[in-house]
Design an enzyme around this catalytic site. Structure first.
Site, PDB file in Angstrom:
ATOM      1  N   ASP A 123       1.586 -15.383   7.103  1.00 52.62           N
ATOM      2  CA  ASP A 123       1.133 -16.761   6.903  1.00 52.62           C
ATOM      3  C   ASP A 123       1.203 -17.165   5.430  1.00 52.62           C
ATOM      4  O   ASP A 123       1.513 -18.317   5.112  1.00 52.62           O
ATOM      5  CB  ASP A 123      -0.299 -16.933   7.413  1.00 52.62           C
ATOM      6  CG  ASP A 123      -0.375 -16.997   8.935  1.00 52.62           C
ATOM      7  OD1 ASP A 123       0.688 -17.053   9.579  1.00 52.62           O
ATOM      8  OD2 ASP A 123      -1.501 -16.983   9.464  1.00 52.62           O
ATOM      9  N   PRO A 133       0.793  -1.225   0.000  1.00 51.51           N
ATOM     10  CA  PRO A 133       0.000   0.000   0.000  1.00 51.51           C
ATOM     11  C   PRO A 133       0.831   1.283   0.000  1.00 51.51           C
ATOM     12  O   PRO A 133       1.854   1.371   0.680  1.00 51.51           O
ATOM     13  CB  PRO A 133      -0.835  -0.108   1.282  1.00 51.51           C
ATOM     14  CG  PRO A 133      -0.129  -1.102   2.125  1.00 51.51           C
ATOM     15  CD  PRO A 133       0.529  -2.061   1.181  1.00 51.51           C
ATOM     16  N   ASN A 134       0.337   2.214  -0.773  1.00 52.07           N
ATOM     17  CA  ASN A 134       0.867   3.582  -0.867  1.00 52.07           C
ATOM     18  C   ASN A 134       2.184   3.690  -1.649  1.00 52.07           C
ATOM     19  O   ASN A 134       2.650   4.792  -1.917  1.00 52.07           O
ATOM     20  CB  ASN A 134       1.023   4.216   0.526  1.00 52.07           C
ATOM     21  CG  ASN A 134      -0.291   4.276   1.269  1.00 52.07           C
ATOM     22  OD1 ASN A 134      -1.276   4.802   0.740  1.00 52.07           O
ATOM     23  ND2 ASN A 134      -0.348   3.730   2.468  1.00 52.07           N
ATOM     24  N   ASN A 152       8.138  -5.440  -0.470  1.00 54.37           N
ATOM     25  CA  ASN A 152       7.940  -4.284   0.394  1.00 54.37           C
ATOM     26  C   ASN A 152       6.442  -4.238   0.683  1.00 54.37           C
ATOM     27  O   ASN A 152       5.662  -3.818  -0.169  1.00 54.37           O
ATOM     28  CB  ASN A 152       8.406  -2.987  -0.262  1.00 54.37           C
ATOM     29  CG  ASN A 152       8.299  -1.801   0.699  1.00 54.37           C
ATOM     30  OD1 ASN A 152       7.640  -1.903   1.739  1.00 54.37           O
ATOM     31  ND2 ASN A 152       8.932  -0.697   0.352  1.00 54.37           N
ATOM     32  N   ARG A 156       6.848   1.116  13.755  1.00 54.59           N
ATOM     33  CA  ARG A 156       7.477   0.593  12.524  1.00 54.59           C
ATOM     34  C   ARG A 156       8.631  -0.365  12.827  1.00 54.59           C
ATOM     35  O   ARG A 156       9.194  -0.967  11.929  1.00 54.59           O
ATOM     36  CB  ARG A 156       7.981   1.740  11.650  1.00 54.59           C
ATOM     37  CG  ARG A 156       6.881   2.615  11.105  1.00 54.59           C
ATOM     38  CD  ARG A 156       7.429   3.653  10.129  1.00 54.59           C
ATOM     39  NE  ARG A 156       6.545   4.792  10.026  1.00 54.59           N
ATOM     40  CZ  ARG A 156       5.463   4.855   9.224  1.00 54.59           C
ATOM     41  NH1 ARG A 156       5.167   3.856   8.431  1.00 54.59           N
ATOM     42  NH2 ARG A 156       4.701   5.927   9.212  1.00 54.59           N
ATOM     43  N   ARG A 176      12.696   4.947  12.880  1.00 54.97           N
ATOM     44  CA  ARG A 176      11.464   5.740  12.795  1.00 54.97           C
ATOM     45  C   ARG A 176      10.560   5.449  14.014  1.00 54.97           C
ATOM     46  O   ARG A 176      11.049   5.038  15.054  1.00 54.97           O
ATOM     47  CB  ARG A 176      10.771   5.434  11.463  1.00 54.97           C
ATOM     48  CG  ARG A 176      11.648   5.821  10.248  1.00 54.97           C
ATOM     49  CD  ARG A 176      10.936   5.584   8.934  1.00 54.97           C
ATOM     50  NE  ARG A 176       9.749   6.424   8.821  1.00 54.97           N
ATOM     51  CZ  ARG A 176       8.787   6.226   7.911  1.00 54.97           C
ATOM     52  NH1 ARG A 176       8.900   5.220   7.039  1.00 54.97           N
ATOM     53  NH2 ARG A 176       7.738   7.022   7.862  1.00 54.97           N
ATOM     54  N   HIS A 211       3.812  -4.151   9.354  1.00 53.25           N
ATOM     55  CA  HIS A 211       3.696  -3.996  10.806  1.00 53.25           C
ATOM     56  C   HIS A 211       2.379  -4.531  11.356  1.00 53.25           C
ATOM     57  O   HIS A 211       2.166  -4.494  12.559  1.00 53.25           O
ATOM     58  CB  HIS A 211       3.832  -2.503  11.163  1.00 53.25           C
ATOM     59  CG  HIS A 211       4.911  -1.812  10.395  1.00 53.25           C
ATOM     60  ND1 HIS A 211       6.243  -2.153  10.507  1.00 53.25           N
ATOM     61  CD2 HIS A 211       4.865  -0.819   9.451  1.00 53.25           C
ATOM     62  CE1 HIS A 211       6.957  -1.397   9.684  1.00 53.25           C
ATOM     63  NE2 HIS A 211       6.147  -0.581   9.038  1.00 53.25           N
ATOM     64  N   ALA A 265       2.896  -0.592   4.985  1.00 51.44           N
ATOM     65  CA  ALA A 265       2.407  -0.607   6.370  1.00 51.44           C
ATOM     66  C   ALA A 265       1.911  -1.988   6.802  1.00 51.44           C
ATOM     67  O   ALA A 265       1.867  -2.282   8.004  1.00 51.44           O
ATOM     68  CB  ALA A 265       1.298   0.424   6.540  1.00 51.44           C
ATOM     69  N   GLU A 272      12.793  -9.059   2.394  1.00 51.67           N
ATOM     70  CA  GLU A 272      11.972  -7.919   2.809  1.00 51.67           C
ATOM     71  C   GLU A 272      12.746  -6.623   2.538  1.00 51.67           C
ATOM     72  O   GLU A 272      13.921  -6.526   2.881  1.00 51.67           O
ATOM     73  CB  GLU A 272      11.672  -8.048   4.306  1.00 51.67           C
ATOM     74  CG  GLU A 272      10.886  -6.897   4.887  1.00 51.67           C
ATOM     75  CD  GLU A 272      10.700  -7.032   6.400  1.00 51.67           C
ATOM     76  OE1 GLU A 272      11.221  -8.014   6.992  1.00 51.67           O
ATOM     77  OE2 GLU A 272      10.061  -6.151   6.985  1.00 51.67           O
ATOM     78  N   HIS A 302      12.586  -2.229   2.635  1.00 49.29           N
ATOM     79  CA  HIS A 302      11.961  -0.940   2.949  1.00 49.29           C
ATOM     80  C   HIS A 302      12.882   0.158   2.469  1.00 49.29           C
ATOM     81  O   HIS A 302      14.108   0.061   2.644  1.00 49.29           O
ATOM     82  CB  HIS A 302      11.717  -0.795   4.454  1.00 49.29           C
ATOM     83  CG  HIS A 302      10.850  -1.875   4.983  1.00 49.29           C
ATOM     84  ND1 HIS A 302       9.515  -1.937   4.731  1.00 49.29           N
ATOM     85  CD2 HIS A 302      11.153  -2.984   5.703  1.00 49.29           C
ATOM     86  CE1 HIS A 302       9.021  -3.026   5.273  1.00 49.29           C
ATOM     87  NE2 HIS A 302       9.998  -3.688   5.861  1.00 49.29           N
ATOM     88  N   LEU A 303      12.298   1.172   1.889  1.00 48.06           N
ATOM     89  CA  LEU A 303      13.119   2.300   1.438  1.00 48.06           C
ATOM     90  C   LEU A 303      13.731   3.031   2.627  1.00 48.06           C
ATOM     91  O   LEU A 303      14.908   3.390   2.605  1.00 48.06           O
ATOM     92  CB  LEU A 303      12.262   3.268   0.609  1.00 48.06           C
ATOM     93  CG  LEU A 303      11.753   2.669  -0.696  1.00 48.06           C
ATOM     94  CD1 LEU A 303      10.239   2.707  -0.754  1.00 48.06           C
ATOM     95  CD2 LEU A 303      12.349   3.377  -1.884  1.00 48.06           C
ATOM     96  N   SER A 304      12.904   3.252   3.644  1.00 48.28           N
ATOM     97  CA  SER A 304      13.377   3.973   4.825  1.00 48.28           C
ATOM     98  C   SER A 304      13.941   2.986   5.840  1.00 48.28           C
ATOM     99  O   SER A 304      13.691   1.779   5.751  1.00 48.28           O
ATOM    100  CB  SER A 304      12.215   4.757   5.445  1.00 48.28           C
ATOM    101  OG  SER A 304      11.203   3.866   5.904  1.00 48.28           O
ATOM    102  N   ARG A 359       4.880  10.943  -2.520  1.00 40.76           N
ATOM    103  CA  ARG A 359       4.607  10.705  -1.111  1.00 40.76           C
ATOM    104  C   ARG A 359       5.848  10.986  -0.263  1.00 40.76           C
ATOM    105  O   ARG A 359       6.864  10.306  -0.396  1.00 40.76           O
ATOM    106  CB  ARG A 359       4.223   9.233  -0.967  1.00 40.76           C
ATOM    107  CG  ARG A 359       4.085   8.741   0.431  1.00 40.76           C
ATOM    108  CD  ARG A 359       4.046   7.224   0.447  1.00 40.76           C
ATOM    109  NE  ARG A 359       3.761   6.750   1.779  1.00 40.76           N
ATOM    110  CZ  ARG A 359       4.043   5.541   2.219  1.00 40.76           C
ATOM    111  NH1 ARG A 359       4.621   4.654   1.412  1.00 40.76           N
ATOM    112  NH2 ARG A 359       3.751   5.195   3.438  1.00 40.76           N
ATOM    113  N   TYR A 386      10.823   8.863   1.673  1.00 37.08           N
ATOM    114  CA  TYR A 386      10.849   7.747   0.730  1.00 37.08           C
ATOM    115  C   TYR A 386      11.624   8.036  -0.555  1.00 37.08           C
ATOM    116  O   TYR A 386      11.796   7.145  -1.389  1.00 37.08           O
ATOM    117  CB  TYR A 386       9.409   7.325   0.397  1.00 37.08           C
ATOM    118  CG  TYR A 386       8.658   6.826   1.611  1.00 37.08           C
ATOM    119  CD1 TYR A 386       8.980   5.604   2.190  1.00 37.08           C
ATOM    120  CD2 TYR A 386       7.659   7.604   2.215  1.00 37.08           C
ATOM    121  CE1 TYR A 386       8.317   5.144   3.320  1.00 37.08           C
ATOM    122  CE2 TYR A 386       6.985   7.149   3.345  1.00 37.08           C
ATOM    123  CZ  TYR A 386       7.322   5.924   3.892  1.00 37.08           C
ATOM    124  OH  TYR A 386       6.671   5.471   5.014  1.00 37.08           O
TER     125      TYR A 386
END
Ligand code: DHK
Length: 150
Positions: free
Chosen positions: A87, A10-11, A74, A111, A107, A80, A77, A98, A100-102, A18, A23
């Site tokens: 599963d 998402p996002n 990625n 997160r 943070r 988390h 959200a 996995e 993540h950009l950040s 954004r 990001y």
């Protein structure tokens, strides 16, 4: 040729617009193009998908069983919050890196926990869009038998 699904949650379709201070300015289209180019250069067949919907991401992971050799994920959200994604990964038993950009650990506290991390090969975070390329290399090395990760 190893097949890798690059799956974004998402996002992440709004990358570039954004919160660029968090990001970065790179759009998802640019990331997908970079993944395709890196795949061509390193002998990986790349498929890129993005969804804002948890169930669609679960379906994408299920569909990867038998059609992909690994996943770069990625989950945004959902990282988390989603036991369902965790599963799904356990169910298909495909190696997942996995991304993540950040740097999620630098943070907000919410997160810091990832439901994906315990079922992933490993986690790459904090390197912006470059993280996807690092993840492809890590997955390629794993698929090639070049890492000791399970
Ligand atoms: C992306 C998101 O959308 C957030 O919800 C995560 C992750 C971090 C990223 O850094 O790529 O917390």
């Amino acid at each position: 040729m190893a097949r890798v699904l690059v799956l974004n949650g998402p996002n992440l379709n709004l990358l570039g617009i954004r919160q660029p201070e968090v990001y970065g300015a790179t759009t998802l289209e640019m990331i997908d193009a970079a993944c395709h180019a890196h795949g061509e250069a390193s002998g990986l067949a790349i498929t890129c998908r993005q969804s804002n919907h948890e169930g669609v991401l679960v379906d994408a992971i299920h569909e990867a069983r038998g059609t992909q050799d690994g996943i770069v994920l990625n989950a945004g959200a959902y990282t988390h919050s989603s036991i369902a994604l965790r599963d799904a990964i356990s169910s298909v038993a495909l190696p997942v890196v996995e991304v993540h950009l950040s740097n999620i650990h630098a943070r907000e506290a919410f997160r810091h926990q990832s439901h994906i991390a315990p079922v992933a090969l490993g986690q790459i975070c904090g390197f912006g869009a470059q993280g996807y390329i690092l993840a492809l290399d890590a997955l390629a090395a794993h698929l090639d038998g070049g890492t000791s990760a399970p």
